[in-house]
Motif scaffolding. Structure first.
Motif, PDB file in Angstrom:
ATOM      1  N   LEU A   1      39.731  75.658  16.105  1.00 32.89           N
ATOM      2  CA  LEU A   1      38.854  76.351  15.393  1.00 32.89           C
ATOM      3  C   LEU A   1      38.287  75.756  13.961  1.00 32.89           C
ATOM      4  CD1 LEU A   1      40.361  79.603  15.823  1.00 32.89           C
ATOM      5  CD2 LEU A   1      38.293  78.693  17.193  1.00 32.89           C
ATOM      6  N   VAL A   2      37.185  75.426  13.249  1.00 35.02           N
ATOM      7  CA  VAL A   2      36.899  74.873  11.793  1.00 35.02           C
ATOM      8  C   VAL A   2      36.425  75.587  11.244  1.00 35.02           C
ATOM      9  CG1 VAL A   2      35.957  73.278  10.702  1.00 35.02           C
ATOM     10  CG2 VAL A   2      36.420  72.526  13.404  1.00 35.02           C
ATOM     11  N   GLN A   3      36.847  75.718  10.022  1.00 42.75           N
ATOM     12  CA  GLN A   3      36.090  76.499   8.732  1.00 42.75           C
ATOM     13  C   GLN A   3      35.549  75.435   7.609  1.00 42.75           C
ATOM     14  OE1 GLN A   3      34.483  79.802   8.550  1.00 42.75           O
ATOM     15  NE2 GLN A   3      33.669  79.289   7.197  1.00 42.75           N
ATOM     16  N   GLY A   4      34.353  75.659   7.364  1.00 43.40           N
ATOM     17  CA  GLY A   4      34.193  74.752   6.056  1.00 43.40           C
ATOM     18  C   GLY A   4      33.799  75.222   5.446  1.00 43.40           C
ATOM     19  N   ALA A   5      33.027  74.482   4.612  1.00 42.88           N
ATOM     20  CA  ALA A   5      32.339  75.029   3.607  1.00 42.88           C
ATOM     21  C   ALA A   5      31.860  73.297   2.108  1.00 42.88           C
ATOM     22  CB  ALA A   5      33.158  75.706   2.107  1.00 42.88           C
ATOM     23  N   SER A   6      30.243  73.691   2.384  1.00 39.54           N
ATOM     24  CA  SER A   6      30.062  72.659   1.189  1.00 39.54           C
ATOM     25  C   SER A   6      28.501  73.972   0.010  1.00 39.54           C
ATOM     26  CB  SER A   6      28.839  71.883   2.745  1.00 39.54           C
ATOM     27  OG  SER A   6      29.601  71.301   3.459  1.00 39.54           O
ATOM     28  N   TYR A   7      28.882  72.911  -0.748  1.00 38.91           N
ATOM     29  CA  TYR A   7      28.743  72.679  -2.535  1.00 38.91           C
ATOM     30  C   TYR A   7      27.348  71.818  -2.542  1.00 38.91           C
ATOM     31  CZ  TYR A   7      27.523  74.129  -7.158  1.00 38.91           C
ATOM     32  OH  TYR A   7      27.274  74.572  -8.118  1.00 38.91           O
ATOM     33  N   PHE A   8      26.603  72.432  -2.390  1.00 43.19           N
ATOM     34  CA  PHE A   8      25.409  71.934  -2.632  1.00 43.19           C
ATOM     35  C   PHE A   8      25.309  71.234  -4.417  1.00 43.19           C
ATOM     36  CE2 PHE A   8      22.908  70.528   2.219  1.00 43.19           C
ATOM     37  CZ  PHE A   8      24.076  71.502   2.028  1.00 43.19           C
ATOM     38  N   SER A   9      25.597  70.289  -4.618  1.00 46.59           N
ATOM     39  CA  SER A   9      25.604  70.390  -6.654  1.00 46.59           C
ATOM     40  C   SER A   9      24.098  69.581  -7.034  1.00 46.59           C
ATOM     41  CB  SER A   9      26.437  68.751  -6.848  1.00 46.59           C
ATOM     42  OG  SER A   9      26.015  67.800  -6.509  1.00 46.59           O
ATOM     43  N   ARG A  10      23.601  69.034  -5.976  1.00 45.37           N
ATOM     44  CA  ARG A  10      22.066  68.855  -7.419  1.00 45.37           C
ATOM     45  C   ARG A  10      20.875  68.737  -6.062  1.00 45.37           C
ATOM     46  NH1 ARG A  10      24.815  63.180  -7.408  1.00 45.37           N
ATOM     47  NH2 ARG A  10      23.775  62.347  -5.909  1.00 45.37           N
ATOM     48  N   ASP A  11      19.529  68.491  -6.129  1.00 43.18           N
ATOM     49  CA  ASP A  11      18.228  68.725  -5.477  1.00 43.18           C
ATOM     50  C   ASP A  11      18.819  66.761  -4.799  1.00 43.18           C
ATOM     51  OD1 ASP A  11      17.563  70.675  -6.201  1.00 43.18           O
ATOM     52  OD2 ASP A  11      15.905  69.924  -7.802  1.00 43.18           O
ATOM     53  N   PHE A  12      17.988  66.723  -3.576  1.00 46.40           N
ATOM     54  CA  PHE A  12      17.996  65.496  -2.891  1.00 46.40           C
ATOM     55  C   PHE A  12      16.905  65.523  -2.152  1.00 46.40           C
ATOM     56  CE2 PHE A  12      20.420  66.758   1.413  1.00 46.40           C
ATOM     57  CZ  PHE A  12      20.838  67.512   1.304  1.00 46.40           C
TER      58      PHE A  12
END
Lengths: 185, 304
Positions: free
Chosen positions: B139-150
């Motif tokens: 099982l995998v739980q992940g999170a990503s934070y998008f710090s800027r427009d790309f």
């Protein structure tokens, strides 16, 4: 006449009872220890297997050993995985067996001088005759066999990629120690 | 004399027992007495990632892993390019630590899209060779934070909408010593509602495979099918093909992919081009994974 026949019967019976009452004459070691070492200038590798099983026939001096490659413990977990997956290929060849006999065995387990054992080692799909020196000891009234010898990785068809040739010794030093107790089926 | 045959039988019996067992019989006894230790199938995949996406594997307890990833690509319609070798570059640095044989967590950062990501992995079921456990589940739980427009993705200012989550159940099987396959039903919460128009809850089916070419080299490939995506307008599904190469403590993963990102969310979602060999579709990269054993085990060797 009748009495004599009966007594012969009883004698034979007693003889047989005596024979069956004894254990089979085999001694077993369930937690034998085998360590191996590869020393090079780049890296020292060592691993130990504490679950080696071995059996000896007390009367004939025959010895058999079997170990699971997966039971070898390395310092580094990744090394253990590489060892099993890429070198000894333990999913295809899960175990190593050795079957041999003490040279010139006269039925006495002398602890004075080391003995030589000739036998066949079956490992990584290769069967090879090897001779090794063992020392016989008596510890807590149990028979203990120990010794060390070298094996060449080329003899057993273990392939090392060119990049890792400096890391792995061509000659692997092997040490073993087995303590036996009487075997009952 | 009646005792004669009896004597003969007795003699035969005695002789039979005195001869004892030969070497093969001794080995047969050992086969019975062989230790019953659990044998888990190992190296279903060689690292924690198939190429870019999570694999079923976790590392053994006390292992710290560093990942240095690079990706190079050319941009389309850029014939007058002055750049050396490739037009664009993205780099990734990640670390992960195995708390136990089953539990691993990690984090990473990517240069091109400015994404910070973290994940936790738990190995629920391990495939076994000695017992009838034919599959492994992680099982995998992940999170990503998008710090800027790309690229063409404009992100909302509200930081909670810049956060995306991924939940995966990876089901894998090593079929034989050469071939492993995994499927991963995945739920992704896209905080910004991209790339599928204003849909924040997305479902995806991930696939990964490994084929061993030699003792140290294997071929790996992965694909992610996003349900409900209008491919083309709403980006393309991830596909990568590559080679894993292990050299001691170092594992190199060479890959070709249509993904620019390294984290588990944007590599699945934000791929403006389909996989092809022309500029824009082809991203070539190397992930180098270095494994450090912080907790060395004690083999208790015979040499003191």
């Amino acid at each position: 006449m009748k009495n004599q026949k009966n007594s012969t019967l009883v004698l034979i019976l007693l003889l047989h009872l005596g024979l069956y009452g004894q254990h089979s004459g085999n001694l077993i070691c369930r937690q034998g220890k085998v360590s191996f070492f590869s020393y090079t200038a780049v890296e020292n590798i060592e691993a130990t297997n504490n679950q080696v099983v071995s059996i000896v026939d007390e009367n004939s001096g025959e010895i058999a050993v079997q170990m699971l490659m997966r039971a070898f413990v390395f310092k580094k977990a990744l090394m253990e995985e590489h060892f099993n997956e890429s070198y000894v290929e333990s999913d295809t060849y899960p175990k190593l067996t050795f079957s041999g006999k003490i040279n010139d065995f006269d039925g006495v387990w002398e602890t004075t001088a080391p003995k030589f054992v000739d036998g066949i080692m079956d490992f990584h799909g290769v069967q090879k005759t090897i001779a090794l020196k063992i020392s016989i000891e008596n510890e807590n009234n149990n028979l203990v066999l120990s010794g060390d010898f070298n094996v060449s990785i080329d003899d057993f068809d273990i392939k090392v990629p060119p990049l890792l040739v400096p890391n792995i010794s061509k000659e692997i030093q092997v040490m073993f120690r087995f303590e036996y107790v009487p075997y009952e089926e | 004399m009646k005792s004669k045959p009896l004597f003969l039988v007795s003699f035969c019996l005695t002789f039979f027992f005195a001869v004892g067992v030969n070497g093969q019989e001794l080995l047969d006894i050992l086969e019975k007495e062989s230790p019953k230790m659990p044998i888990y199938t190992q190296a279903i995949f060689k690292t924690n990632r198939v190429l870019l996406t999570q694999s079923v594997e976790t590392r053994k307890k006390g292992t710290l892993e560093f990942i240095l990833g690079t990706r190079y690509w050319n941009i389309p319609n850029n014939d007058n390019s002055q750049s050396f070798a490739a037009d664009r570059f993205s780099g990734h640095f990640g670390m992960q630590y195995a708390v136990s044989d089953r539990f691993t967590f990690g984090a990473g950062i990517t240069s091109y899209d400015g994404i910070l990501n973290g994940f936790a992995k738990y190995r629920l079921v391990r495939q076994r060779q000695d017992k009838n456990v034919p599959i492994g589940i992680t099982l995998v739980q992940g999170a990503s934070y998008f710090s800027r427009d790309f690229l063409r993705y404009n992100l909302p200012l509200n930081s909670s909408e810049r956060l995306s989550y991924v939940t995966q159940a990876i089901i894998a099987r090593k079929f034989d010593r050469n071939f492993s396959f995994q499927v991963s039903p995945t739920y992704i919460h896209s905080g910004s509602g991209q790339p599928v128009s204003d849909q924040k809850d997305l479902f995806l089916m991930g696939f990964g495979a490994r084929y061993k070419l030699g003792n140290h080299v294997s071929l790996a490939s992965e694909y992610g099918y996003l349900f409900g995506r209008n491919e083309g307008e709403e980006d393309f599904n991830l596909f990568s093909l590559g080679v894993n190469w292990e050299v001691g403590d170092l594992i190199m993963q060479f890959s070709m992919s249509n993904a620019k990102s390294f984290d588990d969310i944007s590599s699945y979602l934000f791929n403006p081009n389909n996989f092809h060999f022309r500029p824009g579709g082809l991203h070539i990269g190397v992930n180098a994974t270095y494994v450090l054993h912080l907790k060395k085990r004690n083999p208790d060797s015979l040499k003191k």
